[in-house]
Scaffold this motif. Structure first.
Motif, PDB file in Angstrom:
ATOM      1  N   GLY A   1       0.775  -1.238   0.000  1.00 49.52           N
ATOM      2  CA  GLY A   1       0.000   0.000   0.000  1.00 49.52           C
ATOM      3  C   GLY A   1       0.803   1.282   0.000  1.00 49.52           C
ATOM      4  N   ILE A   2       2.066   1.250  -0.483  1.00 48.89           N
ATOM      5  CA  ILE A   2       2.838   2.504  -0.536  1.00 48.89           C
ATOM      6  C   ILE A   2       3.285   2.808  -1.973  1.00 48.89           C
ATOM      7  N   GLY A   3       2.519   2.329  -2.942  1.00 50.59           N
ATOM      8  CA  GLY A   3       2.836   2.573  -4.355  1.00 50.59           C
ATOM      9  C   GLY A   3       2.242   3.864  -4.875  1.00 50.59           C
ATOM     10  N   PRO A   4       2.141   4.014  -6.218  1.00 52.84           N
ATOM     11  CA  PRO A   4       1.738   5.279  -6.828  1.00 52.84           C
ATOM     12  C   PRO A   4       0.253   5.413  -7.163  1.00 52.84           C
ATOM     13  N   THR A   5      -0.562   4.404  -6.870  1.00 53.63           N
ATOM     14  CA  THR A   5      -1.958   4.446  -7.312  1.00 53.63           C
ATOM     15  C   THR A   5      -2.916   4.866  -6.205  1.00 53.63           C
ATOM     16  N   HIS A   6      -4.161   5.123  -6.590  1.00 52.16           N
ATOM     17  CA  HIS A   6      -5.149   5.681  -5.663  1.00 52.16           C
ATOM     18  C   HIS A   6      -5.440   4.775  -4.468  1.00 52.16           C
ATOM     19  N   ASP A   7      -5.264   3.454  -4.651  1.00 55.09           N
ATOM     20  CA  ASP A   7      -5.572   2.529  -3.562  1.00 55.09           C
ATOM     21  C   ASP A   7      -4.380   2.286  -2.644  1.00 55.09           C
ATOM     22  N   ASP A   8      -3.267   2.977  -2.893  1.00 58.25           N
ATOM     23  CA  ASP A   8      -2.105   2.884  -2.008  1.00 58.25           C
ATOM     24  C   ASP A   8      -2.256   3.945  -0.914  1.00 58.25           C
ATOM     25  N   ILE A   9      -2.908   3.555   0.170  1.00 59.77           N
ATOM     26  CA  ILE A   9      -3.291   4.527   1.196  1.00 59.77           C
ATOM     27  C   ILE A   9      -2.594   4.303   2.536  1.00 59.77           C
ATOM     28  N   THR A  10      -1.608   3.425   2.562  1.00 57.55           N
ATOM     29  CA  THR A  10      -0.979   3.096   3.834  1.00 57.55           C
ATOM     30  C   THR A  10      -0.362   4.319   4.507  1.00 57.55           C
ATOM     31  N   ALA A  11       0.373   5.131   3.768  1.00 61.50           N
ATOM     32  CA  ALA A  11       1.039   6.285   4.370  1.00 61.50           C
ATOM     33  C   ALA A  11       0.024   7.226   5.007  1.00 61.50           C
ATOM     34  N   ASP A  12      -1.082   7.480   4.317  1.00 62.44           N
ATOM     35  CA  ASP A  12      -2.126   8.351   4.867  1.00 62.44           C
ATOM     36  C   ASP A  12      -2.729   7.750   6.137  1.00 62.44           C
ATOM     37  N   CYS A  13      -2.903   6.441   6.133  1.00 64.94           N
ATOM     38  CA  CYS A  13      -3.490   5.771   7.298  1.00 64.94           C
ATOM     39  C   CYS A  13      -2.549   5.809   8.493  1.00 64.94           C
ATOM     40  N   VAL A  14      -1.254   5.654   8.246  1.00 69.00           N
ATOM     41  CA  VAL A  14      -0.288   5.733   9.340  1.00 69.00           C
ATOM     42  C   VAL A  14      -0.285   7.138   9.922  1.00 69.00           C
ATOM     43  N   ALA A  15      -0.310   8.148   9.053  1.00 65.97           N
ATOM     44  CA  ALA A  15      -0.362   9.535   9.531  1.00 65.97           C
ATOM     45  C   ALA A  15      -1.604   9.757  10.392  1.00 65.97           C
ATOM     46  N   LYS A  16      -2.733   9.222   9.970  1.00 63.23           N
ATOM     47  CA  LYS A  16      -3.970   9.388  10.743  1.00 63.23           C
ATOM     48  C   LYS A  16      -3.872   8.663  12.078  1.00 63.23           C
ATOM     49  N   ALA A  17      -3.305   7.461  12.072  1.00 67.64           N
ATOM     50  CA  ALA A  17      -3.171   6.700  13.315  1.00 67.64           C
ATOM     51  C   ALA A  17      -2.319   7.447  14.332  1.00 67.64           C
ATOM     52  N   PHE A  18      -1.272   8.148  13.866  1.00 66.89           N
ATOM     53  CA  PHE A  18      -0.384   8.880  14.764  1.00 66.89           C
ATOM     54  C   PHE A  18      -0.826  10.323  14.990  1.00 66.89           C
ATOM     55  N   GLY A  19      -1.859  10.752  14.265  1.00 69.47           N
ATOM     56  CA  GLY A  19      -2.347  12.114  14.433  1.00 69.47           C
ATOM     57  C   GLY A  19      -1.385  13.178  13.950  1.00 69.47           C
ATOM     58  N   VAL A  20      -0.681  12.887  12.840  1.00 74.31           N
ATOM     59  CA  VAL A  20       0.268  13.856  12.278  1.00 74.31           C
ATOM     60  C   VAL A  20      -0.109  14.158  10.834  1.00 74.31           C
ATOM     61  N   GLY A  21       0.473  15.214  10.301  1.00 74.32           N
ATOM     62  CA  GLY A  21       0.232  15.567   8.917  1.00 74.32           C
ATOM     63  C   GLY A  21       1.051  14.699   7.967  1.00 74.32           C
ATOM     64  N   ILE A  22       0.786  14.851   6.688  1.00 69.95           N
ATOM     65  CA  ILE A  22       1.531  14.116   5.662  1.00 69.95           C
ATOM     66  C   ILE A  22       1.694  15.013   4.445  1.00 69.95           C
ATOM     67  N   SER A  23       2.875  14.986   3.847  1.00 71.55           N
ATOM     68  CA  SER A  23       3.132  15.799   2.658  1.00 71.55           C
ATOM     69  C   SER A  23       4.354  15.235   1.947  1.00 71.55           C
TER      70      SER A  23
END
Length: 253
Positions: free
Chosen positions: A75-97
């Motif tokens: 889930g850390i690839g280039p397509t729309h269903d690769d959402i792992t990074a966003d989910c980890v950010a949400k779990a830790f309550g931090v931003g992502i960019s």
């Protein structure tokens, strides 16, 4: 006996609809289990979840509170269903960019600016505060935040990332094991006696593992412990138990 502080635990979170549908056959679980065991880290749990934000976030929060480390694959690839990074950010309550370090790594692979597409730049989106995990194969990095290590799902890349992060991990006393052939005795004959041996040796883990070669069943008992003396004593008890049962069986008319 090693104390609890000498024991380091881990969970593996496998992420991807393709795993659950059977489209992709997972090749990472066994590799990670072997790798961590060799380091002195006990893999205690494996979960497989779909590409669903709620499922991933809930699993991450549950596992990272329970174990020393949580490793994720997929889930850390280039397509729309690769959402792992966003989910980890949400779990830790931090931003992502977009992380400039990760962007620089991708530019090493995609020297022409036009090749570093918007989709590929998705792989440079990293939760704030995370450290990068090097990817020498395709350059797109994994990352580590808190006790969570996020890796690719492609086996060769995952293995390279695991090699990169391994020197930074805290490790514990390694689990040792002894395998004992049951001399053709069936599980049904030694099952009760084996349970008694386990009760007499609480510092060990004893398992019985049957296999079938298409013609007959064979069994193997595996004794595992961190302390060599404890392991030797339990293994000797298993051997003695099997010898006794073997003798009793031979004496029967």
């Amino acid at each position: 006996m090693p104390n609890a502080a000498a024991i380091v635990t881990a969970a593996l979170l496998v992420i991807g609809d393709e795993i659950l549908s059977g489209r992709t056959k997972d090749k990472n679980i066994g590799y990670v289990a072997d790798y961590l065991t060799a380091l002195g880290i006990d893999l205690r749990e494996v979960r497989v979840v779909p590409d669903d934000e709620t499922e991933i976030v809930d699993a991450l929060n549950a596992l990272r509170a329970r174990y020393s480390y949580v490793f994720t694959t997929g889930g850390i690839g280039p397509t729309h269903d690769d959402i792992t990074a966003d989910c980890v950010a949400k779990a830790f309550g931090v931003g992502i960019s977009h992380d400039e370090r990760a962007v620089a790594m991708l530019r090493e692979r995609y020297a022409n600016a036009e090749d570093l597409t918007e989709a590929r730049l998705r792989m440079a989106r990293i939760p704030h505060g995370a450290d990068l995990v090097e990817n020498p194969i395709s350059k797109a990095p994994g990352f580590r935040i808190g006790n969570v290590i996020v890796m690719a799902g492609v086996p060769s890349i995952m293995q390279a990332m695991l090699d990169a992060v391994a020197p930074t991990l805290r490790t514990g006393v390694k689990m040792q094991s002894v395998s004992i052939d049951t001399r053709a005795l069936p599980e049904g004959l030694y099952g009760t006696a084996l349970g008694a041996v386990q009760k007499e040796h609480p510092g060990v883990v004893i398992g019985s593992y049957p296999s079938f070669d298409g013609k007959r069943f064979t069994n193997q008992i595996v004794v595992r412990a961190r302390d060599e003396a404890v392991l030797a004593a339990a293994a000797a008890a298993v051997e003695a138990m099997l010898s006794r049962l073997e003798s009793e069986r031979a004496e029967k008319p």
